[in-house]
Write an enzyme that holds these catalytic residues in place. Sequence first.
Site, PDB file in Angstrom:
ATOM      1  N   ARG A 116     -19.550 -10.777 -10.089  1.00 32.45           N
ATOM      2  CA  ARG A 116     -18.924 -11.050 -11.390  1.00 32.45           C
ATOM      3  C   ARG A 116     -19.754 -12.028 -12.221  1.00 32.45           C
ATOM      4  O   ARG A 116     -19.753 -11.956 -13.453  1.00 32.45           O
ATOM      5  CB  ARG A 116     -17.504 -11.591 -11.193  1.00 32.45           C
ATOM      6  CG  ARG A 116     -16.548 -10.512 -10.704  1.00 32.45           C
ATOM      7  CD  ARG A 116     -15.126 -11.027 -10.603  1.00 32.45           C
ATOM      8  NE  ARG A 116     -14.218  -9.928 -10.255  1.00 32.45           N
ATOM      9  CZ  ARG A 116     -12.911 -10.062 -10.117  1.00 32.45           C
ATOM     10  NH1 ARG A 116     -12.347 -11.241 -10.288  1.00 32.45           N
ATOM     11  NH2 ARG A 116     -12.155  -9.014  -9.817  1.00 32.45           N
TER      12      ARG A 116
ATOM     13  N   GLY B 167      -9.829  -1.472  -7.710  1.00 29.89           N
ATOM     14  CA  GLY B 167     -10.591  -2.049  -6.617  1.00 29.89           C
ATOM     15  C   GLY B 167     -11.004  -1.067  -5.536  1.00 29.89           C
ATOM     16  O   GLY B 167     -12.162  -1.046  -5.106  1.00 29.89           O
TER      17      GLY B 167
ATOM     18  N   LYS C 244       1.342   4.497  -3.894  1.00 32.43           N
ATOM     19  CA  LYS C 244       2.697   4.660  -4.399  1.00 32.43           C
ATOM     20  C   LYS C 244       2.756   5.254  -5.794  1.00 32.43           C
ATOM     21  O   LYS C 244       2.017   4.853  -6.692  1.00 32.43           O
ATOM     22  CB  LYS C 244       3.408   3.298  -4.420  1.00 32.43           C
ATOM     23  CG  LYS C 244       3.644   2.707  -3.040  1.00 32.43           C
ATOM     24  CD  LYS C 244       4.393   1.392  -3.143  1.00 32.43           C
ATOM     25  CE  LYS C 244       4.696   0.811  -1.762  1.00 32.43           C
ATOM     26  NZ  LYS C 244       5.427  -0.469  -1.865  1.00 32.43           N
TER      27      LYS C 244
ATOM     28  N   GLY D  72      -6.148  -4.793 -12.733  1.00 28.90           N
ATOM     29  CA  GLY D  72      -4.897  -4.687 -13.480  1.00 28.90           C
ATOM     30  C   GLY D  72      -5.116  -4.345 -14.935  1.00 28.90           C
ATOM     31  O   GLY D  72      -4.344  -3.585 -15.539  1.00 28.90           O
TER      32      GLY D  72
END
Length: 406
Positions: free
Chosen positions: A40, A363, A211, A386
């Site tokens: 990063r 990820g 999910k 996210g």
Amino acid sequence: MAKLTVEDLELKGKKVLMRVDFNVPLKEVDGQQEVANDNRIVAALPTIKYVLSHGGRAVLFSHLGRIKSEDDKPALSMKPVAQRLADLLGQPVTFVPAIEGPELEDAINKLEDGQVLIFENTRYADVVDGEVVKRESKNDPALGAYWASLGDIFVNDAFGTAHRSHASNAGIAANIAQTAAGFLMEKEIKFLGGAVENPERPFVAIIGGAKVSDKITIIQNLLEKADKVIVGGGMAYTFAAAKGEKIGNSLFEEDKVELAKQLIADAGDKLVLPVDAVAADKFANDADSYVAEGDIKDGYMGLDIGPKSIELFKSVLADAKTVVWNGPMGVFEMPNFAKGTLAIGEELVKVTEKGATTIVGGGDSTAAVQQLGVADKLSHISTGGGASLEYLEGKTLPGIAAISEK
């Protein structure tokens, strides 16, 4: 959207506040904290170097982990990050162990053109004198205004936090004349925003993971925008149950079966589901496994898509011009159940070589293409987990909305 970028700014002699995403893993070596993975930091270097080479005085800040008590602070200091950044830049980096106050203000005022400073973890502001106050995380107006007062212009290069309205992004932007996107942020807007708002067609989305509930809004949004939506991973078994298939001990969400039925009915052939699965008798790499077509035997669970599903998905991807991939096709951490995920990664390389725009977000998907060694052969690997999910859901991201229009 035409957003202001760092290249649109006059930087010489300016104190340039830069929100970066240096939320990196740390490790202890000989009693000292060191950066364990600097990806990063490396990703932000082009924007930092641009600011410095154009005479800007770079004031960098980032969050690091979560601060829930005073005890969390020492292990989550930005000091080792500043040291690693200095190594990568090949020049000194001033580290200020404060997030506000005279020490920070004096250090910033002493900066000269082409110099760089990094101050302490912005989430130190979430705990004050032992009390959890979340001044950063809840966008305390006074804190955003204070940080804005430290500089002349604001460059936001932290897409990973763009879905959060924090003092260090939206708060500063609300109190400063100009906010621009750094190169990383600009790339995310170009690729992810372009895919969602104006994709070259055929546009194929691949959604995996465990999910349905985690990604239902993404699936619904992409069914409206994409030409095909491929579903794999654990969530596929909820759809299989909705079709009346026996799924053994496979992961599924009983309370989402009716929703899955509705999606299948509404989407028609736009929704592409697996036609077989690699089923195992336990959640382990050495499990007894077989390829199940249709029903899965009692006592077995689906842990990967099967060979026919791989071929089906490849055929859907073959002529795609835009592909967005979020989420693995199976338990790719286990080699025996990674074939589906790795096959998708290999197929994306092929369609990229044919001229398609290929975007990977999330990820696990990112880890899969890195494991394959093909990350540099795809169009774009999103840096925000996210944030990329919420972008694909069609949500407005506060960190992007706060960037000035051209």
